[in-house]
Design an enzyme around this catalytic site. Structure first.
Site, PDB file in Angstrom:
ATOM      1  N   LYS A  83       0.807  -0.864   0.484  1.00 59.41           N
ATOM      2  CA  LYS A  83      -0.249  -0.100   0.094  1.00 59.41           C
ATOM      3  C   LYS A  83       1.558   0.839   0.087  1.00 59.41           C
ATOM      4  O   LYS A  83       1.929   1.555   0.927  1.00 59.41           O
ATOM      5  CB  LYS A  83      -1.036   0.221   1.336  1.00 59.41           C
ATOM      6  CG  LYS A  83      -2.352  -0.627   1.140  1.00 59.41           C
ATOM      7  CD  LYS A  83      -2.916  -0.525   2.834  1.00 59.41           C
ATOM      8  CE  LYS A  83      -4.086  -0.412   2.460  1.00 59.41           C
ATOM      9  NZ  LYS A  83      -5.170  -0.427   3.921  1.00 59.41           N
TER      10      LYS A  83
HETATM   11  C1  E4P Z   1      -8.319   0.325   3.941  1.00 59.33           C
HETATM   12  O1  E4P Z   1      -7.800   0.043   3.326  1.00 59.33           O
HETATM   13  C2  E4P Z   1      -8.613   1.168   5.185  1.00 59.33           C
HETATM   14  O2  E4P Z   1      -7.673   0.051   6.023  1.00 59.33           O
HETATM   15  C3  E4P Z   1      -9.511   0.837   5.620  1.00 59.33           C
HETATM   16  O3  E4P Z   1     -11.025   0.450   4.881  1.00 59.33           O
HETATM   17  C4  E4P Z   1     -10.211   2.517   6.784  1.00 59.33           C
HETATM   18  O4  E4P Z   1     -10.857   2.054   6.804  1.00 59.33           O
HETATM   19  P1  E4P Z   1     -11.508   3.194   8.327  1.00 59.33           P
HETATM   20  O5  E4P Z   1     -11.996   4.856   7.558  1.00 59.33           O
HETATM   21  O6  E4P Z   1     -12.575   2.998   8.571  1.00 59.33           O
HETATM   22  O7  E4P Z   1     -10.121   3.614   9.441  1.00 59.33           O
END
Ligand code: E4P
Length: 221
Positions: A83
Site C-alpha cells: 500500500k
Molecule cells: C482500507 O484499506 C483501510 O484500511 C480502511 O478501509 C480504512 O477504514 P476507516 O476509515 O474505517 O479507518
C-alpha cells in the site's frame, strides 16, 4: 465483487474465513497498532492466514524510503500487496514498485482525479475511502460511482477497492456500482449475514420441528 476483511486481527480473519467468502485482507498502520504486537511478525501471520491478497502499508514519507520499505513489505509473503499513500512521493515510489513487478494498492484516495493517477501508475488496486468522505459531509458513494464509470469507459485494469465501509448499505451499493472489491471491518461483515426474518423463520422451523418430535414420541408410547 470480492469481499476483503479490513483487519490485522487473526481471530477475525479465521472466523470469516470459515464462511468460505473471504478473498483477501487489507491492513493499515492503525489496525496493526491495535494488535499491539511486533508489526512484522503480525503481517507475516496475517498473510499466512489469508488465501488471497493482503495489503501491507508503507509508513515512510520520501519516495526513496517508501520504495525501499515497499520492497521489504513485498518480500513478507507471496500474497503481499504494497500500500502506498496517494501523494506525489507515494505515486513515484508506487510506479517504481510496479516497474519491479510489485503489486500496489494506492490508498487514501478521495477523488476520481486521484483514482485516475493510481490507474495510470499501474496499481493493482485503488482504494477510495467512502466512510471518511461521508464523515466530512460529502457523498462517498457518489465518488465511488464516478470512479467506477471512468474506469469502465477507460478500460483501466486497476481494481476499484471500496474501502472505509461502515455499514451493509455501503457494501450493497458498492456491488451495485461495480466495485471490484469491498473491504470492511469484522462487524460490518457479521452484519451482512443478519436478518430478523431469518432469526424469526429459524425460531418457527425449530419449534415446529420440536413439536413434531414430541408428538411422535408421545404417539409411540
Ligand atoms: C482500507 O484499506 C483501510 O484500511 C480502511 O478501509 C480504512 O477504514 P476507516 O476509515 O474505517 O479507518
Amino acid at each position: 465483487m470480492k469481499l476483503f476483511l479490513d483487519t490485522a486481527n487473526l481471530e477475525e480473519i479465521r472466523a470469516i474465513k470459515r464462511w468460505g467468502v473471504l478473498s483477501g485482507c487489507t491492513t493499515n498502520p492503525s489496525l496493526l497498532a491495535k494488535e499491539g504486537k511486533d508489526w512484522e511478525v503480525q503481517m507475516k501471520e496475517v498473510c499466512a492466514e489469508v488465501d488471497g491478497d493482503v495489503s501491507l502499508e508503507t509508513t515512510e514519507s520520501t519516495a526513496d524510503a517508501i520504495f525501499e520499505q515497499g520492497m521489504r513489505l513485498a518480500s513478507v509473503a507471496p500474497n503481499a500487496v504494497v500500500k502506498v499513500v496517494m501523494t506525489p512521493e507515494g505515486l513515484e515510489a508506487g510506479s517504481r514498485l510496479v516497474a519491479e513487478g510489485v503489486p500496489i494498492n494506492v490508498t487514501l484516495c478521495f477523488s476520481p482525479a486521484q483514482a485516475i493517477l493510481a490507474a495510470e501508475a499501474g496499481a493493482r488496486y485503488v482504494s477510495p475511502f467512502l466512510g471518511r468522505i461521508d464523515d466530512i459531509g460529502a457523498d462517498g458513494l457518489y465518488v465511488l460511482e464516478e470512479i467506477c464509470s471512468i474506469f469502465e469507459v477507460q478500460g483501466y485494469e486497476t481494481d476499484v477497492l471500496a474501502a472505509s465501509l461502515r455499514h451493509p448499505m455501503h457494501v450493497i451499493e458498492a456491488a451495485r456500482l461495480g466495485a471490484d472489491v469491498a473491504t470492511m471491518p469484522y462487524d460490518v461483515f457479521t452484519k451482512l449475514v443478519k436478518h430478523p426474518l431469518t432469526d424469526l423463520g429459524l425460531e418457527k422451523f425449530d419449534s415446529d420441528w420440536k413439536k413434531l418430535q414430541k408428538e411422535l414420541k408421545e404417539g409411540a408410547k
